[in-house]
Design a protein around this motif. Structure first.
Motif, mmCIF file in Angstrom:
data_model
loop_
_atom_site.group_PDB
_atom_site.id
_atom_site.type_symbol
_atom_site.label_atom_id
_atom_site.label_comp_id
_atom_site.label_asym_id
_atom_site.label_seq_id
_atom_site.Cartn_x
_atom_site.Cartn_y
_atom_site.Cartn_z
ATOM 1 N N UNK A 160 81.827 24.073 28.874
ATOM 2 C CA UNK A 160 82.903 25.051 28.751
ATOM 3 C C UNK A 160 84.164 24.480 28.132
ATOM 4 N N UNK A 161 84.500 23.251 28.486
ATOM 5 C CA UNK A 161 85.701 22.626 27.907
ATOM 6 C C UNK A 161 85.579 22.510 26.386
ATOM 7 N N UNK A 162 84.430 22.068 25.922
ATOM 8 C CA UNK A 162 84.218 21.967 24.473
ATOM 9 C C UNK A 162 84.253 23.348 23.822
ATOM 10 N N UNK A 163 83.611 24.299 24.459
ATOM 11 C CA UNK A 163 83.529 25.647 23.895
ATOM 12 C C UNK A 163 84.924 26.286 23.804
ATOM 13 N N UNK A 164 85.742 26.107 24.818
ATOM 14 C CA UNK A 164 87.097 26.676 24.799
ATOM 15 C C UNK A 164 87.916 26.066 23.665
ATOM 16 N N UNK A 165 87.755 24.776 23.421
ATOM 17 C CA UNK A 165 88.470 24.155 22.291
ATOM 18 C C UNK A 165 88.025 24.786 20.973
ATOM 19 N N UNK A 166 86.724 25.025 20.831
ATOM 20 C CA UNK A 166 86.217 25.665 19.606
ATOM 21 C C UNK A 166 86.716 27.095 19.471
ATOM 22 N N UNK A 167 86.734 27.828 20.575
ATOM 23 C CA UNK A 167 87.245 29.209 20.543
ATOM 24 C C UNK A 167 88.696 29.203 20.083
ATOM 25 N N UNK A 168 89.498 28.339 20.664
ATOM 26 C CA UNK A 168 90.912 28.264 20.297
ATOM 27 C C UNK A 168 91.076 27.923 18.819
ATOM 28 N N UNK A 169 90.302 26.961 18.350
ATOM 29 C CA UNK A 169 90.388 26.555 16.939
ATOM 30 C C UNK A 169 90.011 27.710 16.015
ATOM 31 N N UNK A 170 88.885 28.358 16.278
ATOM 32 C CA UNK A 170 88.396 29.418 15.382
ATOM 33 C C UNK A 170 89.287 30.658 15.421
ATOM 34 N N UNK A 171 89.675 31.095 16.603
ATOM 35 C CA UNK A 171 90.533 32.272 16.682
ATOM 36 C C UNK A 171 91.918 31.968 16.129
ATOM 37 N N UNK A 172 92.403 30.736 16.377
ATOM 38 C CA UNK A 172 93.712 30.342 15.876
ATOM 39 C C UNK A 172 93.782 30.294 14.358
ATOM 40 N N UNK A 173 92.644 30.072 13.697
ATOM 41 C CA UNK A 173 92.607 30.083 12.229
ATOM 42 C C UNK A 173 92.821 31.488 11.680
ATOM 43 N N UNK A 174 92.360 32.488 12.420
ATOM 44 C CA UNK A 174 92.341 33.849 11.893
ATOM 45 C C UNK A 174 93.409 34.769 12.484
#
Length: 156
Positions: free
Chosen positions: A113-127
């Motif tokens: 979950x920790x890794x996934x949340x970082x990816x979610x933040x990165x991807x959503x933050x790009x858009x």
């Protein structure tokens, strides 16, 4: 707007929401977010981690997932063999099963979950801006609750 326009807009909106989710899930899977689990198995652990007492009846767990009852039963069995969940008879119904997250399962869920949340933040933050994310969150909650109120199946 007339009925045909409303219907078309609803269909286009749903298609856009669905395609955005598919695109993001593919990116998360390609990045190895859920490793060492398949995404669906992680979803089971995540759902159990959010449930009271980290446990749910199998039928309720199945309702929150897009899997058939037999597929969910087999997945719960696989997760149990790996020591990530336990299955036991429901206290109030001998035919019912309760699936509980083990300590090992909870620790793996947190790690993934920790890794996934970082990816979610990165991807959503790009858009999206923070304000756009808040708006999207409000709209998706409203959509989910509106569907639940009209008798649809619910997700956690």
């Amino acid at each position: 707007m007339n009925g045909e326009s409303n219907t078309r807009l609803a269909a286009e909106t749903w298609e856009s929401l669905f395609r955005a989710q598919v695109t993001l899930m593919r990116r998360f899977e390609a990045a190895g977010d859920f490793s060492p689990l398949p995404a669906r198995e992680y979803d089971v652990l995540f759902t159990l981690a959010r449930a009271p007492g980290h446990r749910m009846r199998l039928r309720d767990l199945n309702e929150s997932m897009l899997l058939s009852q037999p597929s969910m039963s087999r997945m719960a069995e696989r997760l149990e063999h790996r020591g990530l969940v336990e299955r036991c008879k429901a206290d109030d119904d001998a035919r019912g099963l309760v699936v509980s997250l083990t300590e090992k399962g909870l620790e793996l869920q947190k790690q993934v979950g920790r890794q996934h949340v970082r990816s979610i933040s990165r991807e959503l933050g790009k858009a999206l801006t923070d304000e756009e994310m808040r708006t999207l969150h409000e709209l998706t909650v409203k959509l989910r609750l509106g569907c639940q109120a009209s008798g649809g199946r619910s997700a956690p």
